[in-house]
Design a protein around this motif. Structure first.
Motif, short mmCIF file in Angstrom:
data_model
loop_
_atom_site.label_atom_id
_atom_site.label_comp_id
_atom_site.label_asym_id
_atom_site.label_seq_id
_atom_site.Cartn_x
_atom_site.Cartn_y
_atom_site.Cartn_z
N TRP A 89 -28.92 -27.54 -93.82
CA TRP A 89 -28.61 -27.19 -95.21
C TRP A 89 -27.96 -28.35 -95.94
CZ3 TRP A 89 -23.86 -26.94 -97.66
CH2 TRP A 89 -23.89 -26.42 -98.97
N ARG A 90 -27.03 -29.05 -95.27
CA ARG A 90 -26.36 -30.17 -95.93
C ARG A 90 -27.34 -31.30 -96.23
NH1 ARG A 90 -22.34 -28.31 -92.32
NH2 ARG A 90 -20.39 -27.78 -93.38
N VAL A 91 -28.28 -31.53 -95.30
CA VAL A 91 -29.27 -32.58 -95.52
C VAL A 91 -30.20 -32.22 -96.67
CG1 VAL A 91 -31.28 -33.74 -94.52
CG2 VAL A 91 -29.20 -33.45 -93.17
N ALA A 92 -30.64 -30.94 -96.68
CA ALA A 92 -31.56 -30.51 -97.73
C ALA A 92 -30.88 -30.45 -99.08
CB ALA A 92 -32.14 -29.14 -97.36
N GLY A 93 -29.59 -30.10 -99.08
CA GLY A 93 -28.93 -29.93 -100.36
C GLY A 93 -28.35 -31.20 -100.94
N ARG A 94 -27.92 -32.13 -100.04
CA ARG A 94 -27.20 -33.30 -100.55
C ARG A 94 -27.90 -34.62 -100.22
NH1 ARG A 94 -21.14 -32.36 -98.50
NH2 ARG A 94 -20.88 -34.31 -99.68
N GLY A 95 -28.56 -34.67 -99.09
CA GLY A 95 -29.24 -35.90 -98.71
C GLY A 95 -28.32 -36.96 -98.15
N GLU A 96 -27.08 -37.02 -98.63
CA GLU A 96 -26.10 -37.99 -98.16
C GLU A 96 -24.97 -37.24 -97.44
OE1 GLU A 96 -24.79 -40.24 -101.46
OE2 GLU A 96 -26.71 -41.24 -101.77
N LEU A 97 -24.62 -37.70 -96.27
CA LEU A 97 -23.61 -37.01 -95.46
C LEU A 97 -22.55 -37.99 -95.01
CD1 LEU A 97 -25.83 -34.83 -93.09
CD2 LEU A 97 -24.61 -34.09 -95.13
N PRO A 98 -21.28 -37.56 -95.00
CA PRO A 98 -20.24 -38.37 -94.35
C PRO A 98 -20.50 -38.40 -92.84
CG PRO A 98 -19.29 -36.72 -95.83
CD PRO A 98 -20.72 -36.38 -95.68
N GLY A 99 -20.01 -39.42 -92.21
CA GLY A 99 -20.25 -39.56 -90.78
C GLY A 99 -19.63 -38.44 -89.96
N TYR A 100 -18.46 -37.95 -90.38
CA TYR A 100 -17.79 -36.93 -89.57
C TYR A 100 -18.58 -35.63 -89.57
CZ TYR A 100 -15.95 -34.39 -93.66
OH TYR A 100 -15.82 -33.65 -94.79
N VAL A 101 -19.34 -35.34 -90.63
CA VAL A 101 -20.14 -34.11 -90.68
C VAL A 101 -21.25 -34.16 -89.63
CG1 VAL A 101 -21.67 -32.72 -92.12
CG2 VAL A 101 -19.60 -33.71 -93.10
N VAL A 102 -21.92 -35.31 -89.54
CA VAL A 102 -22.97 -35.47 -88.53
C VAL A 102 -22.38 -35.38 -87.13
CG1 VAL A 102 -24.78 -36.99 -87.67
CG2 VAL A 102 -24.31 -36.88 -90.14
#
Length: 819
Positions: A89-102
């Motif tokens: 969901w985070r990838v589909a909604g934002r495309g950019e992620l902080p490293g700690y989320v991954v």
């Protein structure tokens, strides 16, 4: 395309644990999966290797079918998919992620995958040497940490970086995912305490019972289990002893003691604070008035608190003083109920028990029930409350790092204390068993003092006792060594936490962010907090249930704590001979006793009398008195109409008067003497220096066998029952004494139903010919005995004839001589 930005958001840093009124998400979501993955991979791998190498496949018939286990597995898989869905969901909604989320998503999925694997492994395999039941410590610890971590989110209620505002879609989705994790981890934690997918009893016990084909109902067991298992049941058992019913005064004392307990918690917070204020006033150059006031308040608080943890302060001493009456009530109720329960148990249980074990266990149990209540109410709960208060205080007053240090140290301290205490319980249990064994041998030897002298076995008894003491000392060494290991582990954790917190606090003082008093506050508070934890292992062990295995009809005691008393009284040892529901009193009319399908010769003469007295209940047939089934009437009512003169008389260690008066407690001295005259022992008693006040000694050993039996006859005469049972009543009497009391017994037995058990017939009122003329059971038994004797006589005659033929010398005829 997924673009990974910097590890944290632009406005955050992983070094910042507290950010804008809450825990930093970067810090939190880095620490959490790291801890969970460490638990699942490191400890889980070790756990998995042990199960694979030393475990065995459980037989399917021992694995329970449980829908709750299916729920456990489903929730675990759902949580695993939840992390994957969150990343998608985070990838589909934002495309950019902080490293700690991954990192959080990947490590969490890996950790929960290991947890599912362990859950399935424990379902299929078991360590056969492990007699405990339930999930492993690794899995329970994983669920506990996961559930606790989700609860930490509440600390960040006011932070804009968390989802509590529900202001946009992102926060709403993140809140939904958190709610799913919270409910899921909580469900797994509480289901894990029950362990629905695993056998309810130790696997080794199940195997042994299956091999012996022992019915499960014939063995009553409380396994060595977790302290927190059936916690509600334990609380229900203890509450009646803490809340005296029917006494407003004692109930008021309980409430007052609880209020004083709360006051102690408040004082424990303010003592370090005022100590800090004194140091700050001294370093800041405050006025004398301000300094003196602070010092006076501090001394007053210290007076109320006492030493470090309030062990000898005014409030603690006042609470202990007020608790004395409640403690006496508890001690009295426990002892009286236990003593009454022991008397209500069947004869079969008392024949199988060992007096030394019972006395030792009663003494240990009744002396420690009050200690256990004090531990739980005044030590365990206050200690846990102090830990929670300290974490909240350090996070609020200092920062999240200090709260984290306290939380980690306390968590490791309590966890390792519980694990090591569980491990060393077997040593303490064995030590208590050996202690009971040594005391039992001593009691048995002293009770059979004369037999020891008869066979010159003094050295043998001393050597047996010495061997028992040596076995006890071996177990004692293991217990003390494991305790030393526990103490060193606790000291290591305490020292590490104190070092980390002190260095961090000193650093902030050096940087000018804290004052010197803040360092004093931290060190004082943390030491004050650690002091009661030194006894936590003892508290935990005292709160653990204990293993008591009644094998067949005898009870094997494995003692270790006070819950033996409670469970033995109210759960484990059930009454084998019980009054029927709505049982009435025996209505005595003629005293007609009927035995229906109970048995005849070979069933045991004395056992028949015990059945009539309802020491045992018949397994088939019934016994009636005046047409009433004795199993349908109250035992007290039945026994009130029956008097017994047993073959082996045992007297109480009291004077002769009280031993005779035992037949009817309300009898006067004159009635006691009349009964003694009827039993032909009055004149003998008069020759004793102290007369009726003569002490008979333990079990009546100061009297001869005949004197003891006459005391028993006098006791029964004094009771004046309608039915009299004489079990070899004159077996220990000489001929002259027997003739003297026959007339008295005949007079006492007149117009009463009398059942006599003996091996010779000259005492019976009906003669041999009269009994044969009745053509009843006696006649049948006599005829069978005569037939057997005639058969034996014929066989003996034939054998003698054959033997004589073989021994005849060679015959000599006239005119010939044998060669």
């Amino acid at each position: 395309m997924v673009v990974v930005q910097s590890y944290c958001e632009a406005s955050a840093s992983i070094s910042e644990a507290w950010l804008d009124g809450g825990i930093s998400p970067c810090f939190y979501f880095t620490l959490l999966p790291t801890v969970l993955l460490t638990l699942s991979t490191f400890f889980g791998t070790f756990h998995c290797v042990c199960y694979r190498r030393y475990g065995t496949e459980m037989e399917p018939k021992f694995v329970p079918r449980s829908r709750l286990y299916g729920l456990q597995l489903a929730v675990s898989l759902l949580l695993l998919l939840q992390f994957l869905a969150g990343l998608v969901w985070r990838v589909a909604g934002r495309g950019e992620l902080p490293g700690y989320v991954v990192l959080y998503g990947l490590l969490s999925m890996l950790g929960w995958a290991w947890a599912v694997a362990l859950l399935r492994l424990e379902r299929r395999r078991v360590l056969v040497r492990d007699r405990t039941r339930g999930h492993s410590t690794v899995l329970l610890l994983f669920w506990a940490v996961a559930f606790s971590a989700e609860n930490l989110a509440f600390i960040s209620w006011a932070s804009p970086y968390w989802w509590w505002g529900l202001e946009n879609t992102q926060q709403q989705v993140e809140f939904s995912l958190w709610l799913m994790r919270y409910v899921g981890t909580g469900t797994l934690f509480f289901l894990g305490l029950k362990a629905p997918g695993l056998p309810r009893r130790p696997y080794m016990l199940l195997i042994n019972e299956d091999e012996r084909d022992v019915p499960r109902s014939s063995v009553q067991t409380i396994e060595s289990q977790s302290t927190w298992q059936d916690f509600g049941q334990k609380v229900r058992l203890l509450v009646p002893y803490m809340w005296p019913k029917g006494s407003m005064l004692l109930q008021g004392l309980v409430l007052l003691c609880l209020c004083l307990l709360g006051l102690e918690r408040v004082i424990n917070v303010f003592v370090p604070i005022y100590y800090k204020n004194i140091v700050n006033d001294l370093t800041d150059g405050s006025s004398w008035k301000t300094l003196a006031t602070t010092v006076c308040v501090y001394v007053l608080l210290k007076f109320l608190q006492g030493g470090g943890a309030g062990a000898s302060g005014f409030v603690s001493n006042l609470r202990s003083f007020l608790w004395i009456r409640v403690q006496q009530y508890t001690n009295r109720v426990v002892q009286v109920r236990l003593f009454g329960h022991l008397h209500s148990l069947s004869l079969r249980w008392h024949l199988g028990r060992r007096t030394g074990d019972v006395l030792r266990s009663i003494d240990r149990g009744t002396s420690s029930i009050n200690s256990l209540l004090s531990y739980i109410v005044f030590s365990i709960f206050p200690t846990i409350a102090d830990i929670v208060i300290s974490i909240i205080y350090f996070i609020t007053y200092f920062n999240a790092w200090f709260g984290l240090i306290v939380f980690v140290c306390m968590f490791l301290y309590l966890t390792l204390t519980i694990i090591i205490t569980e491990w060393r319980t077997k040593y303490r249990r064995d030590m208590n068993t050996q202690d009971n064994n040594a005391k039992s041998k001593a009691v048995d030897s002293l009770l059979n003092f004369e037999t020891v002298k008869y066979y010159n076995a003094e050295n043998y008894e001393v050597n047996r006792f010495e061997d028992a003491i040596l076995k006890y000392q071996i177990s004692e060494w293991k217990t003390q060594a494991s305790l030393a290991f526990l103490n060193q582990t606790q000291n290591l954790i305490i020292g590490s936490g104190l070092l980390a917190g002190s260095l961090l606090c000193a650093y902030f003082v050096q940087e000018g962010k804290f004052k010197v008093g803040d360092f004093v506050l931290f060190s004082t508070y943390i030491i004050q907090l650690y002091t009661p934890l030194n006894w936590f292992g003892t508290y935990y062990r005292q709160a653990k249930p204990i293993e008591i295995l009644p094998v067949s009809e005898s009870l094997h005691f494995v003692m270790g704590n006070v819950f033996f008393v409670v469970f033995m009284c109210f759960i484990l040892i059930s009454l084998q001979v019980k009054d029927a529901v709505n049982a009435g009193n025996l209505l005595y009319k003629l005293g007609k006793v009927e035995f229906e399908n109970v048995g005849q010769s070979g069933c045991g003469k004395s056992t028949i009398l015990r059945l009539l007295f309802r020491f045992y209940d018949v397994q088939g047939g019934c016994i009636r008195i005046d047409g009433q089934d004795i199993s349908k009437v109250k035992q007290v009512s039945l026994r009130a109409h029956i008097g017994v003169v047993p073959q082996d008389t045992v007297l109480f260690n009291d004077n002769i008067r009280n031993n005779i008066r035992y037949g009817r407690i309300s009898a006067s001295d004159h009635e006691v003497e009349e009964a003694a005259i009827a039993a032909d022992i009055h004149e003998k008693i008069q020759t004793f220096p102290e007369g009726y006040d003569t002490q008979v000694g333990e079990r009546g050993l100061k009297l001869s066998g005949g004197e003891k039996q006459r005391v028993a006859i006098a006791r029964t005469i004094l009771k004046a029952p309608q039915i009299i049972l004489l079990d070899e009543a004159t077996s220990a009497l000489d001929t002259q004494t027997e003739r003297n009391i026959q007339a008295s017994l005949t007079k006492v037995c007149s117009n009463r139903t009398t059942i006599v058990v003996l091996h010779i017939l000259h005492f019976l009122p009906p003669r041999h010919d009269e009994l044969l003329a009745k053509e009843g059971l006696y006649c049948d038994m006599w005829m069978k005995q005569q037939q057997a004797q005639d058969s034996d006589s014929a066989s003996d005659t034939e054998a003698k004839d054959r033997k004589s033929e073989k021994l005849q010398p060679p015959s000599v005829t006239a005119g010939h001589r044998s060669h």
